[in-house]
Design a protein around this motif. Structure first.
Motif, PDB file in Angstrom:
ATOM      1  N   UNK A  43       0.858  -1.178   0.000  1.00 43.32           N
ATOM      2  CA  UNK A  43       0.000   0.000   0.000  1.00 43.32           C
ATOM      3  C   UNK A  43       0.896   1.231   0.000  1.00 43.32           C
ATOM      4  N   UNK A  44       0.697   2.113  -0.968  1.00 44.67           N
ATOM      5  CA  UNK A  44       1.446   3.359  -1.060  1.00 44.67           C
ATOM      6  C   UNK A  44       0.577   4.494  -0.530  1.00 44.67           C
ATOM      7  N   UNK A  45       1.046   5.161   0.510  1.00 39.86           N
ATOM      8  CA  UNK A  45       0.279   6.217   1.165  1.00 39.86           C
ATOM      9  C   UNK A  45       0.767   7.564   0.659  1.00 39.86           C
ATOM     10  N   UNK A  46      -0.149   8.364   0.138  1.00 46.99           N
ATOM     11  CA  UNK A  46       0.170   9.671  -0.433  1.00 46.99           C
ATOM     12  C   UNK A  46      -0.641  10.736   0.285  1.00 46.99           C
ATOM     13  N   UNK A  47       0.003  11.522   1.143  1.00 51.67           N
ATOM     14  CA  UNK A  47      -0.687  12.585   1.856  1.00 51.67           C
ATOM     15  C   UNK A  47      -0.702  12.369   3.352  1.00 51.67           C
ATOM     16  N   UNK A  48      -1.443  13.241   4.027  1.00 57.22           N
ATOM     17  CA  UNK A  48      -1.564  13.227   5.486  1.00 57.22           C
ATOM     18  C   UNK A  48      -2.643  12.242   5.902  1.00 57.22           C
ATOM     19  N   UNK A  49      -2.271  11.248   6.708  1.00 58.29           N
ATOM     20  CA  UNK A  49      -3.232  10.201   7.101  1.00 58.29           C
ATOM     21  C   UNK A  49      -4.335  10.725   8.003  1.00 58.29           C
ATOM     22  N   UNK A  50      -4.219  11.940   8.510  1.00 54.97           N
ATOM     23  CA  UNK A  50      -5.282  12.510   9.343  1.00 54.97           C
ATOM     24  C   UNK A  50      -6.429  13.071   8.507  1.00 54.97           C
ATOM     25  N   UNK A  51      -6.250  13.141   7.195  1.00 54.38           N
ATOM     26  CA  UNK A  51      -7.269  13.716   6.323  1.00 54.38           C
ATOM     27  C   UNK A  51      -8.161  12.626   5.730  1.00 54.38           C
ATOM     28  N   UNK A  52      -9.303  12.998   5.136  1.00 55.26           N
ATOM     29  CA  UNK A  52     -10.213  12.007   4.541  1.00 55.26           C
ATOM     30  C   UNK A  52      -9.495  11.105   3.541  1.00 55.26           C
ATOM     31  N   UNK A  53      -9.917   9.846   3.477  1.00 50.10           N
ATOM     32  CA  UNK A  53      -9.183   8.824   2.721  1.00 50.10           C
ATOM     33  C   UNK A  53      -9.817   8.550   1.369  1.00 50.10           C
ATOM     34  N   UNK A  54      -8.958   8.470   0.361  1.00 48.63           N
ATOM     35  CA  UNK A  54      -9.323   7.961  -0.966  1.00 48.63           C
ATOM     36  C   UNK A  54      -8.525   6.679  -1.170  1.00 48.63           C
ATOM     37  N   UNK A  55      -9.199   5.600  -1.506  1.00 49.93           N
ATOM     38  CA  UNK A  55      -8.535   4.308  -1.696  1.00 49.93           C
ATOM     39  C   UNK A  55      -8.621   3.923  -3.168  1.00 49.93           C
ATOM     40  N   UNK A  56      -7.473   3.667  -3.794  1.00 52.47           N
ATOM     41  CA  UNK A  56      -7.437   3.335  -5.215  1.00 52.47           C
ATOM     42  C   UNK A  56      -7.086   1.860  -5.416  1.00 52.47           C
ATOM     43  N   UNK A  57      -7.539   1.331  -6.556  1.00 49.12           N
ATOM     44  CA  UNK A  57      -7.185  -0.046  -6.945  1.00 49.12           C
ATOM     45  C   UNK A  57      -7.029  -0.082  -8.461  1.00 49.12           C
ATOM     46  N   UNK A 128     -13.896   5.139   7.068  1.00 46.67           N
ATOM     47  CA  UNK A 128     -14.610   5.185   5.799  1.00 46.67           C
ATOM     48  C   UNK A 128     -13.673   5.723   4.728  1.00 46.67           C
ATOM     49  N   UNK A 129     -13.858   5.260   3.489  1.00 46.84           N
ATOM     50  CA  UNK A 129     -13.002   5.685   2.376  1.00 46.84           C
ATOM     51  C   UNK A 129     -13.867   6.058   1.177  1.00 46.84           C
ATOM     52  N   UNK A 130     -13.255   6.804   0.265  1.00 46.99           N
ATOM     53  CA  UNK A 130     -13.835   7.065  -1.048  1.00 46.99           C
ATOM     54  C   UNK A 130     -13.111   6.156  -2.028  1.00 46.99           C
ATOM     55  N   UNK A 131     -13.817   5.233  -2.656  1.00 48.59           N
ATOM     56  CA  UNK A 131     -13.204   4.269  -3.556  1.00 48.59           C
ATOM     57  C   UNK A 131     -12.972   4.849  -4.936  1.00 48.59           C
ATOM     58  N   UNK A 132     -11.804   4.539  -5.498  1.00 54.73           N
ATOM     59  CA  UNK A 132     -11.449   5.001  -6.851  1.00 54.73           C
ATOM     60  C   UNK A 132     -10.777   3.828  -7.555  1.00 54.73           C
ATOM     61  N   UNK A 133     -11.524   3.125  -8.412  1.00 53.00           N
ATOM     62  CA  UNK A 133     -11.008   1.913  -9.038  1.00 53.00           C
ATOM     63  C   UNK A 133     -11.130   1.940 -10.548  1.00 53.00           C
ATOM     64  N   UNK A 134     -10.228   1.202 -11.205  1.00 51.54           N
ATOM     65  CA  UNK A 134     -10.206   1.122 -12.668  1.00 51.54           C
ATOM     66  C   UNK A 134     -10.246  -0.347 -13.075  1.00 51.54           C
ATOM     67  N   UNK A 135     -11.165  -0.715 -13.982  1.00 55.05           N
ATOM     68  CA  UNK A 135     -11.212  -2.061 -14.527  1.00 55.05           C
ATOM     69  C   UNK A 135     -11.413  -3.116 -13.451  1.00 55.05           C
ATOM     70  N   UNK A 136     -10.458  -4.034 -13.353  1.00 49.42           N
ATOM     71  CA  UNK A 136     -10.539  -5.078 -12.336  1.00 49.42           C
ATOM     72  C   UNK A 136     -10.572  -4.476 -10.946  1.00 49.42           C
ATOM     73  N   UNK A 137      -9.815  -3.384 -10.735  1.00 45.88           N
ATOM     74  CA  UNK A 137      -9.833  -2.723  -9.435  1.00 45.88           C
ATOM     75  C   UNK A 137     -11.190  -2.127  -9.105  1.00 45.88           C
TER      76      UNK A 137
END
Length: 390
Positions: A43-57, A128-137
Motif C-alpha cells: 500500500x502506497x500512502x500519499x498525503x496526510x493520514x489525518x485527512x479524509x481517505x481515498x482508496x485506489x485499486x 470510511x473511504x472514497x473508492x477510486x477503481x479502474x477495470x478489475x480494481x
C-alpha cells in the motif's frame, strides 16, 4: 531574396503546463506492507493520514505507480490532494520488479482480494473511504462496497464490469494466462493488454503513451504473477445487484453509496459500464462517457479530474472558488460556489445533464476572451430505458 513564410509564425497560444510526472509517485509515497489473511499487500500512502481517505485499486497489468501516477500528479488533482490522503493498493505480486510468488501460493479470488481491503482500513485506522477503481480494481472496490456499505462513503468506478466473464473474454484471458506461465510476456499477451486498456489503434491517438505502456508490459510485469491475477479475474462471479423499480419493495441488493460510473468513448468496456449503470439506483448514481479516449486517466486527465472534483463537492467535500476543499466531517463550514447553486443545491445527481462549469479570466476588457478557459463536462443518465434493465 524569397522570404520563408515560416518566419512569420508566432507561438501565441503556447502555455506552460506542469508535466504529469508519471513516475514521481514512487518518491512521494510512503510504502507500507499490510499483513492480511492471504499474504502481504503493498500500500502506497500519499498525503496526510489525518485527512479524509481515498482508496485506489488498479487494473490488470498495472500497479499503483503505472495506473495512478500521471493522474494524481495532474495540477487539478494536486490541489485536491492537499485535503485528502490517498491509499494506493497494489494486488499481490503486481508491483514493478516483484519476485515470482511461490508455487504453493494460492492466489486470492476476486472476493478475497476485496476482503483484504478490510485489513488495509484497519491497519491505517480508516473508518470510511472514497473508492477510486479502474477495470478489475473497480470490480474489487464494488464488491467491497457491497459487503461493507458503512465503510465506503462514495465510489468512482472507471470501466467497471458487474457481470461474470463471457465466453470470448474467458477464452482470450485463459490463453493469456497459459502463455504467461509457460512462455512469459508474449506479443499476443501484450497486444491483448493494449486493447484492454486503450481499445483499437492507440498509436493513432498517442504514439508515445502507447509505447510507454508496451514497454512496461514487456519489461516490468512479472508474467507468472499477472497470470494468477488474470485467472482470479476471469473466474469472478456476478455482483448480484439490480435496479429496483420505483414503488416496489426493496428486494434486490445494489450499491447504497453515491457512485459515478465513468468510461471512455473509445474503450472496449463501454457496454459493461452501461450494463452496470442499468443495475444501479438512479437516485445516487451517474454515468459519464468521456470523448476521444479509452484509458481515461492518461488520455483525458483534465476532464476526469474536473468530474471527480464536482462529484466530491456534490457529496459534501465542497470547494470554494479558490479550489480549497473542506471536510464536512471535521466541522468546517461548506462553501459552494455560485455557479453550482442550480445543481440541486450543490449535489451532483444522476439527473444532471449538461453540467457546464465555466471560469473566465478576470480583468478582461474585451469580452471575446471570457470563454477561453471554459470546461464542459456532460453527465448523462442511463441510456437504456427502464424496461431493458437487467
Amino acid at each position: 531574396m524569397p522570404v520563408d513564410p515560416m518566419d512569420d509564425i508566432e507561438l501565441r497560444s503556447v502555455q506552460l503546463q506542469f508535466p504529469n510526472g508519471r513516475g514521481s509517485l514512487e518518491g512521494t509515497c510512503d510504502l507500507r506492507r499490510v499483513v492480511t489473511d492471504k499474504g502481504d499487500i503493498l500500500v502506497a500512502v500519499q498525503g496526510d493520514t489525518a485527512k479524509p481517505a481515498i482508496l485506489t485499486y488498479h487494473d490488470l497489468g498495472l500497479n499503483y505507480a503505472t495506473s495512478f501516477a500521471g493522474f494524481f500528479n495532474y495540477p487539478t488533482m494536486r490541489a485536491l490532494l492537499d485535503n485528502f490522503c490517498v491509499y494506493h493498493v497494489t494486488a499481490p505480486g503486481q508491483e514493478d520488479g516483484a519476485p515470482t510468488l511461490p508455487e504453493d501460493y494460492l492466489y486470492p479470488t476476486i472476493d478475497e482480494l476485496s476482503a483484504q481491503l478490510l485489513f488495509v482500513l484497519s491497519h491505517f485506522g480508516c473508518k470510511s473511504v472514497i473508492g477510486f477503481g479502474v477495470g478489475a480494481g473497480a470490480n474489487i472496490l464494488a464488491r467491497f462496497a457491497l459487503n461493507n456499505p458503512d465503510k465506503v462513503g462514495a465510489l468512482c468506478l472507471i470501466n467497471c464490469n458487474s457481470t461474470p466473464s463471457g465466453w470470448i473474454e474467458w477464452g482470450y484471458q485463459s490463453f493469456n494466462a497459459r502463455y504467461l506461465r509457460s512462455k512469459g510476456m508474449t506479443q499476443g499477451v501484450v497486444d491483448y493488454l493494449m486493447w484492454h486498456h486503450f481499445g483499437r489503434n492507440p498509436e493513432e491517438r498517442n504514439h508515445d503513451l502507447a509505447q510507454m505502456y508496451k514497454s512496461h508490459f514487456e519489461r516490468s510485469v512479472n508474467p507468472t504473477n499477472l497470470a494468477m491475477l488474470i485467472n482470479s479475474y476471469i473466474h469472478r462471479t456476478d455482483l448480484q445487484i439490480a435496479r429496483t423499480p420505483s414503488g416496489s419493495p426493496q428486494a434486490a441488493a445494489t450499491l447504497k453509496m453515491p457512485v459515478i460510473n465513468i468510461t471512455g468513448a473509445l474503450s472496449p468496456h463501454v457496454d459493461d459500464t452501461v450494463t452496470l449503470n442499468g443495475r444501479l439506483d438512479p437516485t445516487n448514481s451517474s454515468w459519464m462517457k468521456i470523448s476521444d479516449c479509452a484509458m481515461v486517466l492518461e488520455e483525458q486527465p483534465g476532464k476526469l479530474a474536473e468530474a471527480f472534483r464536482l462529484f466530491l463537492q456534490g457529496e459534501g467535500y465542497a470547494s470554494t472558488t479558490t479550489g480549497k476543499f473542506h471536510n464536512p466531517m471535521n466541522g468546517n463550514q461548506i462553501f459552494l460556489s455560485q455557479q453550482f447553486d442550480d445543481i440541486n443545491n450543490g449535489n451532483l445527481c444522476p439527473s444532471s445533464v449538461g453540467i457546464q462549469p465555466t471560469t473566465a479570466t478576470d480583468g478582461e476588457e474585451n469580452g471575446n476572451n471570457r470563454n477561453r478557459n471554459k470546461t464542459e463536462i456532460r453527465i448523462t443518465e442511463n441510456p437504456l430505458p427502464e424496461t431493458i434493465v437487467c
